[in-house]
Structures are given as structure tokens and as C-alpha cells.
Enzyme design. Structure first.
Site, PDB file in Angstrom:
ATOM      1  N   SER A  39       0.917  -1.314  -0.070  1.00 39.97           N
ATOM      2  CA  SER A  39      -0.002  -0.162   0.017  1.00 39.97           C
ATOM      3  C   SER A  39       0.990   1.087  -0.062  1.00 39.97           C
ATOM      4  O   SER A  39       1.792   1.434   0.870  1.00 39.97           O
ATOM      5  CB  SER A  39      -0.986   0.004   1.092  1.00 39.97           C
ATOM      6  OG  SER A  39      -1.718   1.260   1.223  1.00 39.97           O
ATOM      7  N   GLY A  40       0.585   2.271  -1.057  1.00 39.92           N
ATOM      8  CA  GLY A  40       1.357   3.107  -0.937  1.00 39.92           C
ATOM      9  C   GLY A  40       2.540   3.358  -1.922  1.00 39.92           C
ATOM     10  O   GLY A  40       3.092   4.265  -1.956  1.00 39.92           O
ATOM     11  N   THR A  54      -1.973   2.362  -7.984  1.00 44.45           N
ATOM     12  CA  THR A  54      -3.292   2.876  -8.632  1.00 44.45           C
ATOM     13  C   THR A  54      -3.058   3.848  -9.691  1.00 44.45           C
ATOM     14  O   THR A  54      -3.370   3.816 -10.825  1.00 44.45           O
ATOM     15  CB  THR A  54      -4.249   3.621  -7.494  1.00 44.45           C
ATOM     16  OG1 THR A  54      -4.567   2.482  -6.662  1.00 44.45           O
ATOM     17  CG2 THR A  54      -5.269   4.250  -8.150  1.00 44.45           C
ATOM     18  N   ASN A  56      -1.223   5.455   2.977  1.00 46.52           N
ATOM     19  CA  ASN A  56      -1.407   5.996   1.640  1.00 46.52           C
ATOM     20  C   ASN A  56      -2.520   6.867   1.755  1.00 46.52           C
ATOM     21  O   ASN A  56      -3.641   6.777   2.237  1.00 46.52           O
ATOM     22  CB  ASN A  56      -1.574   4.813   0.525  1.00 46.52           C
ATOM     23  CG  ASN A  56      -1.560   5.374  -0.697  1.00 46.52           C
ATOM     24  OD1 ASN A  56      -1.439   6.436  -1.003  1.00 46.52           O
ATOM     25  ND2 ASN A  56      -2.168   4.288  -1.613  1.00 46.52           N
ATOM     26  N   SER A 104      -5.465   4.907  -0.901  1.00 44.71           N
ATOM     27  CA  SER A 104      -5.125   3.359  -0.870  1.00 44.71           C
ATOM     28  C   SER A 104      -6.601   2.907  -1.349  1.00 44.71           C
ATOM     29  O   SER A 104      -7.573   2.891  -1.137  1.00 44.71           O
ATOM     30  CB  SER A 104      -4.918   3.036   0.479  1.00 44.71           C
ATOM     31  OG  SER A 104      -4.991   1.443   0.668  1.00 44.71           O
ATOM     32  N   SER A 105      -6.106   1.808  -2.403  1.00 42.64           N
ATOM     33  CA  SER A 105      -7.395   0.956  -3.003  1.00 42.64           C
ATOM     34  C   SER A 105      -7.781  -0.315  -2.009  1.00 42.64           C
ATOM     35  O   SER A 105      -6.674  -0.988  -1.434  1.00 42.64           O
ATOM     36  CB  SER A 105      -7.021   0.372  -4.178  1.00 42.64           C
ATOM     37  OG  SER A 105      -6.551   1.167  -5.083  1.00 42.64           O
ATOM     38  N   GLY A 140      -1.733  -4.412  -1.971  1.00 43.07           N
ATOM     39  CA  GLY A 140      -0.567  -5.033  -1.617  1.00 43.07           C
ATOM     40  C   GLY A 140      -0.544  -5.880  -0.631  1.00 43.07           C
ATOM     41  O   GLY A 140      -1.392  -5.754   0.482  1.00 43.07           O
ATOM     42  N   GLU A 150       0.073  -6.847   3.401  1.00 42.55           N
ATOM     43  CA  GLU A 150      -0.170  -5.747   4.612  1.00 42.55           C
ATOM     44  C   GLU A 150       0.121  -6.499   5.908  1.00 42.55           C
ATOM     45  O   GLU A 150      -0.016  -7.697   6.139  1.00 42.55           O
ATOM     46  CB  GLU A 150      -1.557  -5.369   4.402  1.00 42.55           C
ATOM     47  CG  GLU A 150      -1.990  -4.294   3.461  1.00 42.55           C
ATOM     48  CD  GLU A 150      -3.360  -3.688   3.716  1.00 42.55           C
ATOM     49  OE1 GLU A 150      -3.740  -2.670   2.952  1.00 42.55           O
ATOM     50  OE2 GLU A 150      -4.160  -4.151   4.514  1.00 42.55           O
TER      51      GLU A 150
END
Length: 901
Positions: free
Chosen positions: A166-167, A171, A224, A227-228, A449, A451
Site C-alpha cells: 500500500s502506497g 493505482t 497511503n 489506498s485501494s 499489496g 499488509e
């Protein structure tokens, strides 16, 4: 942990050799060998910013540095020494110059710059169009171009797997890929031979679906700001290179974020956009209040995102809705459901009058929620505070405690939002679907991603399970399938060992006994809880049945640890059973199915059929874990049916700041992403394979010894071709049906082919341009000759006029001088005769004439005027007077001289 090499042999470590030394804080630091002692100990000096520290290190811990000329290379497989510190140093050097993309063979590594870079313009798209992979500098457009051209040339479906934590920028990378494909589709559609899309706005709708899904599926997290919180697989459909449609599949929306968030995190963007960007009229109609007044939004203490305007983003979201075909009435209905969800969160409960019962403390939020959902407020209150149970042929209602009522309220909110999100995805798919069968497609996977947090729950378990599955696919494609292909083609291949995560996946998903199956089993028992679930895991995977990828933490209750490919992650079993059930209450479904709002009722139409269960007969249990496993299996089948392309996104630091490269953090991501192992296999193996017929068809023009339609066996033809081109034998191997090439060889073939095509095109252009220029020259010559002839005639006429004028002027001057001199002579003679009579003194006439000649020179032919000539004659007359004395003073000048004066 994956490593590329295990240190350097002692005999290679001579005095003065530059090496990399392990460091706890920086990962690796530079050093120089001072005095090699023996095979185990080497004394070095550490080259850091402070001082030089001499210390002994084992030779197996030291790695030789690459030459300076190889620092910051574009493809790390070209490094002389392939190991962790060399790769890390190369990426750090490139990141210092804002060069965020690097190749490792055919895999692209993208480091998040945390700033806007001017490398995504239309000119950049044009630059990468038609260029083979590796021709230009590493770029996300290069991967997109490679997938696009491979789809057209090889006629095979492609996929691009964008992964990272994440981050890391997954995206944004997906946006750039879609931008490139839309540009290529638009370019191809302009060709006269290309099919015209049924809808010219399909590319725009595909692009606009991204910000729309971001508004409803992305949120601010600690790592992020965008973040998705769901995974998506975008299938872009083509027909001869033209985009004719697309399809989006989503996976595991994080529904718990709707009702609760960690401190300094936010819920989904649309909540804050609606509360800040809605007009006063709509706010009054939809009963929208400021974000700070909603329990679902204010509990985390974070309502804003730095440098982001929710008002502007709300306008952007509404524009995207219009582009994908959502009507004004549908938009209003969507915002109504969102407002109802926020109002549901404000419903509070207190202990009721009966034992273990609950009651609503404030009727206002309840009434507003019922009004927005167009349902009965009393029924809504009943279904929030009681639970309907079927026991055989009998049914009865069970009172719920305030805590249970809150869980039921949150379950309803999550159910509403998840159904709204599914409707939105389906509405987008209807808008962008192809109206005819697509010949090929390119799939872009953007999924969360890996985590790991202080407390990891069911959501993190599913996310990491998906990444574990993707890592297995990566291993299979890069390693396992490679070796099987070599065996099938009878290629001489040395097996390379790599880390296989199949055992970890068996722990998570392999029936009959795995974590997911045990979770489903526990979810069916009414009295099951986090403790019983953890105990069941311990019984099956710990103790005498110890599983190598399962551990129990020394401290902590109701926890278990899974050894993932990226490291160990400890999960808390609290909430696992509840989240796996998804808290679907049949009464909620029946209530909303009968809603007076057609849009709300349509969200729950055929609900139980879509869930594969029946309401009111135990249908309230729906296994989220099993559904996720099945959808993930379908995703993997789709990916395995394509030719994959990989983009590994890297997060350079936790602070999300530009120009900061945390080497330890990047190194861990490289290890987790399998990048290091990929570099080694790319260097040692034969990553490029082509079937003999297609290889001959494409590259036969490079050899003069191969005809257009060569009757010989394609394998023999390929051998002749490689011999003619002088390709080293260690750069390729010939299989039964395919040719296997080392990394970078196909790029050389493409370069030779492109150079030959360019040379041929230049030759044709040269002759054609010569013909055109000759025609142009002939026409220009005729026009020039005519123009010159006319101009010369004009000059000749002008010159003739000047000559005539000059001759005429000369004659006039000559005649005038003659007249003047004759006149002068007559006057002189006349006066001389007169004076000789009056004065006895003899006057020398000849002397006077000579003096007159000397004083009066001839007039110039051009520049002398009549006045000037008269002045000269007058001067002569004056001299004569002085010589004649008194007689001359009495003499009067003739009329012509008076006029001259």
C-alpha cells in the site's frame, strides 16, 4: 528470504577491492579490502559519512562492487555482479536523479516519487509507440507498448500484473496504463483499414471509471492517502488494435472501513466528498450534515487529506458518473443511499426494559434513515433490536443487547454499501461493454499489496492470501513453467533452486483441512468465537501436527502466525467468524426488498440467488472467505490464460516524502516481490521463446540465403539464419518446436529488422524523392529562364536609355562649348581691333589668348553646369581687363556674360 548470491570467494578479495558490507541501519555500506587474512576473515574499512572503521568480516558476507561505469544502469540484468547490494545501489543512484523506472529483464520496477513528474505527456506516448522493449529508457509506457504489440503481433491475450504494498503507486500506474491503451486505440481507429468502434466514447468511459471507483473504493490510510481497499481486474477488449469495450471485476471490498477506521485514517472518499461538496438544496433534501456530525466519520479524528479538496473531487466524481452513463435520477438515488448509511451510524442503543434487550436512544436518526430508505421506521427498529430464529417448524424473536444491536446496525450499513458498490461496478460494465465479440484483450490487475499492521484481522488475512497466490503465479511463470518448457523442448537446462510457497498456500486453502475450511466450519456453530477458532487451528497445525508455515506467538491470546513469502504475520482471531459470516440478516433483506425507493429495492432484487443461499432457512450464513477463494481462483485462471507482464511498485519511505530512499525498506520489498530471484533466472536462463514458423516469418528478411517462402524445415531455416547473423551459440538453443534465446537477444533481432526496414524504406524514399525533385527542378528551371529573360530585357532597355541620354548630353555640351568659344573669340577680336586703334601701344593678342586658354579649362561632360562654365569665362574676362588697363575697364560685358553672372 530470497538472495541472489552468498558472498564472494576469498580468492577474489584482493587488497584494494571495493566491496559491500552488511549494515544494520542502511542495509549495505561501501568498504575497501585492506588486508585479506584468511578465507574467513577480511579486514576492511567502512566508507561512510563520518569516519573509516576497520573491522573484520567473513568473506561470505562481502560482495564485490560493480565498476563505476555500471552504476545506474537501466536493466539490472546487465550488471557484472548480480547481488542484493548491487541492485539496491543501482536503484538508489537512479532515484537520486528522479529516474523512477528500472528494468530487471522484462519486469519493470517502479519507485514511487511522491511528486509529479513531467514524463506522462502525449509526446512521451508518441515516443514509445512502436518501440520494442528495451529500445528506450524504462517506462510504464514501454510495458504497455510491449503488451499491446504482442497482442497484435502474436494474437495472444495479455495481462499486466501491478503489485506492491500500500502506497507504492499501483493505482497511479494502472491509470497510466489505461491512458496509453486509450491513446493507442484512438490512434488505430483513425486508420482507414481499422474497424470503427461502435461507440467512440468507450476509451473515455474506461478512463473515467477509474476515478469513479476510487471515490467509492479508495480511502486514506496511514501508509497511503489514496489506498485501494479492493482489488480490480480491468479487461480491456480490442478488435484489430481498437478498443471496443472493457470489463471490470472487483475483489474483496473492505466493508469494515465503512463503520470503523483506525486513528488518522478515513472511510471511503465519497462520504467526505458528499458532505463537503453537496449543494445546499441537495443537502436539505437528502438530510446531509457536516462530516463531523457522523459517528462513522468522526471516530478516527481525521476528516481531511492534505492538499486534496473534497469539493473539487466531488465535482470530478459527478462528471465521471455522467461519462459512464449514470443518469441524474440514479445519481440522486446513490447519494440518498450514502446519506442513509451515514444516518444509520448515528443510531445509538441503550439497555431496554427487559433483560438483555436494547432500545434506540434517539428516534431522529432512525426516522431519517427509514425516510431515506423509504421503509417502515418501526420495522427497521425491530430488526435492529431483535433477531428472528427458525427452529424446525417454529420461529421466534430473540432480543439483542446494545452491543449486538450495534453489530446488527453496522452489518446493515456494510450490506447497503457493498450492494451499492456492486451495482456501481455493474453499471460501469454495462456502459463500457463491447457490443461485439472481442478478438483479444489486455487485463490490468490492480490489487492491494501485502499488509502487516500491529493488529491484523480477517481483511489482512484475505489480502495477504491473495498476494501469496499471486506470488505463486509469479513463481510458476518465472521459474516452474520455464523449467517444464525446457524439458518439453529437450533443452539443455541446469535447474535453479528457488523458494516455493506452495506449502504456505496449502495451509491457507487446501481442503479438507486448512485455515479457510476450519473457519467455515466454526462459522456454522452458534457458540463459536475467536477462542474456539484459535484452539481448532492449534489442534490441527501446532503440537504434534506442526506445520512449517504455522506458528503460535509466545505472547498474546487468540492469535496465530503465518510464515508468508514476505515474512511472518500474526493475526488476531477476533472478528474472524463474524466477518466471515458477513452478518447478513434475512429480515434486513426482506425489508429493503419492499422499499418504496425503486433504486433501493433493485439493489436487493434476487439477493439470495446471487449469494447461493435461501433467506430464512439458514441463508444468513454466507462464507466470505470461500467466496473470495473462488473468485481468486477464477482470477488466476484468467491470468494463466494470458501472457503476463509484471510491474513491481516500490515504496521508498514510510513518510511519503520525495527524494528519500530508505534502503532497508526497499530491500525488504525487493525480497518479498521475488525481484532478486527473477534477476538471477533472467541472467542464467532463456526467457525468450519463439515458434520456428513465426520466427522465420518475422526475421527471414535478415538473411539473403532465405527465400520468402522457403520450402525447407523451419528449424533448419532458423539455424541458417542464426549462422548468417553471427549469433553466438551460447546465446540460443534450438528446441523441438521453438527457439530459446538469452535475455536481450530478441531485442537485437528487432533492432536488426527495424534497421533493415528503415534502410529499405529510406532507399525507396530516396528514389521517389529523386523523381519528385527532378520534376520540380525541371519546372523551376523553365520558370527561372523565363523570369531571367524578362529581367535581362528590362535591364538592357534601361541601359540603352542611359547610353542615348549620355550621347545626347555629350553632343549638347560639345555644341554649347563650341558656341561659347566662338562667341568669345569673336568678342576678343572685335575688342582687340577697337583698342588697337585707340591706343598706340601694341597689345599681344596671342598672349591674351594663351592666358584665356589656361584660365578657362574645358567643361566636364557630365558634372559641370552652365553656371560653372560661365564663371570660368568671367574669370578670363577679368584677367583681360587687368591687362588692357583703362581701355578694358571701359569695356562692357556682352549679354551672355551678364546672364552668366
Amino acid at each position: 528470504m530470497t538472495t541472489v548470491a552468498v558472498g564472494t570467494p576469498f580468492e577474489d578479495l584482493s587488497k584494494g577491492t571495493k566491496v559491500w558490507i552488511p549494515h544494520e541501519e542502511h542495509g549495505w555500506v561501501s568498504g575497501v579490502v585492506i588486508n585479506p587474512i584468511d578465507a574467513n576473515q577480511v579486514v576492511t574499512t567502512v566508507d561512510d559519512d563520518e569516519d573509516h572503521v576497520e573491522k573484520a568480516y567473513p568473506a561470505t558476507q562481502l560482495f564485490i562492487q560493480n565498476p563505476t561505469i555500471l552504476e545506474g544502469v537501466e536493466d539490472m540484468t546487465t550488471l557484472s555482479f548480480l547481488h542484493e547490494p548491487a541492485i539496491l545501489h543501482n536503484m538508489a543512484k537512479r532515484y537520486e536523479t528522479n529516474t523512477i523506472y528500472t528494468y530487471t529483464g522484462s519486469i519493470l520496477i517502479a519507485v514511487n516519487p511522491y511528486r509529479k513528474l513531467n514524463i506522462y505527456s502525449k509526446d512521451m506516448i508518441d515516443a514509445y509507440c512502436g518501440q520494442p522493449l528495451g529500445r528506450l529508457s524504462p517506462h510504464v509506457y514501454a510495458i504497455a507498448e510491449n503488451a499491446y504489440r504482442s497482442m497484435l503481433t502474436d494474437e495472444t491475450n495479455q495481462s499486466i500484473l501491478v503489485s506492491g504494498e500500500s502506497g507504492a503507486g499501483k493505482t497511479e500506474t494502472t491509470k497510466f496504463l489505461l491512458q496509453y491503451f486509450a491513446a493507442m486505440g484512438n490512434r488505430e481507429s483513425r486508420l482507414p483499414t481499422s474497424p470503427k468502434p461502435d461507440d467512440s466514447n468507450v476509451e473515455k468511459r474506461v478512463l473515467e471509471s477509474t476515478p469513479l471507483l476510487e471515490a467509492f473504493g479508495n480511502a486514506k490510510t496511514l501508509k497511503n492517502d489514496n489506498s485501494s481497499r479492493f482489488g480490480k481486474f480491468i479487461e480491456i477488449q480490442f478488435d484489430q488494435g481498437v478498443i471496443i469495450g472493457a470489463k471490470i471485476r472487483t475483489y474483496l471490498l473492505e466493508k469494515s472501513r465503512i463503520v470503523r477506521q483506525t486513528t488518522n485514517e478515513r472511510g471511503y472518499h465519497i462520504f467526505y466528498q458528499l458532505t463537503k461538496g453537496c449543494s445546499p438544496v441537495d443537502s436539505e433534501e437528502l438530510h446531509i450534515a457536516p462530516a463531523s456530525e457522523y459517528v462513522y466519520l468522526n471516530q478516527s479524528g481525521c476528516l481531511d487529506v492534505e492538499d486534496v479538496s473534497d469539493e473539487d473531487q466531488f465535482l470530478r466524481t459527478k462528471e465521471a458518473m455522467e461519462v459512464v452513463g449514470i443518469t441524474a435520477e440514479e445519481k440522486k438515488s446513490i447519494f440518498t443511499v450514502i446519506s442513509a448509511i451515514l444516518r444509520l451510524g448515528n443510531i445509538a442503543f441503550a439497555p431496554g426494559s427487559q433483560t438483555d434487550s436494547s432500545a434506540v436512544t434517539d428516534q431522529e436518526p432512525l426516522k431519517l434513515s427509514a425516510q431515506l430508505l423509504s421503509c417502515d421506521a418501526k420495522l427497521l427498529e425491530k430488526y435492529l433490536t431483535t433477531k428472528h430464529i427458525l427452529a424446525g417448524n417454529e420461529s421466534y424473536d430473540v432480543l439483542l443487547t446494545p452491543e449486538q444491536a450495534l453489530s446488527t446496525r453496522d452489518a446493515l450499513s456494510m450490506l447497503l454499501y457493498s450492494r451499492l458498490f456492486d451495482w456501481l461496478v455493474n453499471r460501469i460494465n454495462v456502459s463500457i461493454q463491447a457490443k461485439k465479440e472481442a478478438k483479444s484483450f489486455i487485463g490490468v490487475l490492480d490489487i492491494y499489496g501485502f499488509e502487516t499492521f500491529e493488529t491484523n484481522s480477517f481483511e489482512q488475512f484475505c489480502i495477504n492470501y491473495a498476494n501469496e497466490k499471486l506470488q505463486q503465479q509469479f513463481n510458476q511463470y518465472i521459474f516452474k513453467i520455464e523449467q517444464k518448457e525446457y524439458e518439453k523442448e529437450k533443452i539443455d537446462w541446469s535447474y535453479i533452486n528457488f523458494n516455493d510457497n506452495q506449502e504456505c498456500l496449502d495451509l491457507l486453502e487446501k481442503k479438507p483441512i486448512c485455515v479457510l475450511s476450519l473457519l467455515d466450519e466454526e462459522s456454522k456453530f452458534p457458540k463459536a468465537n475467536a477462542g474456539t477458532f484459535c484452539q481448532k487451528l492449534t489442534t490441527n497445525f501446532a503440537g504434534s501436527k506442526k506445520h512449517p508455515y504455522f506458528q503460535l506467538p509466545r505472547f498474546g491470546k487468540n492469535q496465530f502466525t503465518v510464515v508468508h513469502y514476505a515474512g511472518q504475520v500474526t493475526y488476531s482471531t477476533e472478528g474472524f467468524i463474524e466477518k466471515n459470516k458477513d452478518f447478513i440478516v434475512p429480515e434486513h433483506i426482506s425489508l429493503l426488498e419492499k422499499s418504496g425507493n425503486k433504486f433501493v429495492a433493485s439493489l436487493f432484487a434476487k439477493f439470495w440467488a446471487s449469494q447461493g443461499a435461501q433467506g430464512g432457512k439458514g441463508g444468513q450464513f454466507v462464507s466470505v472467505g470461500s467466496q473470495f477463494r473462488d473468485s481468486l481462483g477464477e482470477l488466476m485462471k484468467s491470468i494463466l490464460a494470458t501472457s503476463p507482464n509484471y510491474i513491481r511498485c516500490i515504496k521508498p519511505n514510510q513518510q511519503k516524502k520525495p527524494n528519500k530512499f530508505d534502503k532497508l525498506m526497499v530491500l525488504q520489498q525487493l525480497r518479498c516481490g521475488g525481484v532478486l530471484e527473477c534477476i538471477r533466472i533472467s541472467k542464467a536462463g532463456y526467457p525468450t521463446r519463439r515458434a520456428y514458423p513465426s520466427f522465420v516469418t518475422r526475421y527471414s528478411l535478415l538473411s539473403k540465403n532465405i527465400k520468402r517462402k522457403d520450402p525447407r524445415d523451419p528449424k533448419i531455416t532458423v539455424g541458417i539464419l542464426l549462422t548468417d547473423l553471427g549469433i553466438p551459440k551460447d546465446a540460443y538453443q534450438l528446441g523441438l518446436t521453438k527457439i530459446f534465446l538469452r535475455a536481450g537477444q530478441i531485442a537485437k533481432f528487432e533492432k536488426m529488422r527495424t534497421d533493415l526496414m528503415n534502410q529499405s524504406a529510406t532507399h525507396i524514399q530516396k528514389h521517389w524523392k529523386g523523381i519528385l525533385q527532378k520534376r520540380k527542378y525541371s519546372l523551376l528551371k523553365k520558370v527561372t529562364i523565363r523570369t531571367q529573360s524578362g529581367f535581362r530585357t528590362f535591364l538592357a532597355v534601361a541601359l540603352l536609355r542611359k547610353i542615348r541620354e549620355k550621347v545626347a548630353a555629350t553632343k549638347i555640351q560639345k555644341t554649347f562649348r563650341m558656341f561659347v568659344q566662338k562667341k568669345k573669340l569673336r568678342n576678343i577680336k572685335k575688342r582687340s581691333n577697337c583698342n588697337s586703334k585707340r591706343h598706340p601701344k601694341k597689345i599681344c593678342f596671342s598672349r591674351i589668348v594663351r592666358s584665356s586658354k589656361r584660365s578657362c579649362s574645358p567643361l566636364p561632360s557630365k558634372d559641370c553646369s552652365f553656371h560653372h562654365c560661365s564663371q570660368r569665362i568671367f574669370q578670363t574676362q577679368t584677367r583681360y581687363r587687368s591687362c588692357s588697363g583703362e581701355m578694358a575697364r571701359k569695356t562692357r560685358p556682352s549679354p551672355i556674360f551678364r546672364n552668366a553672372n
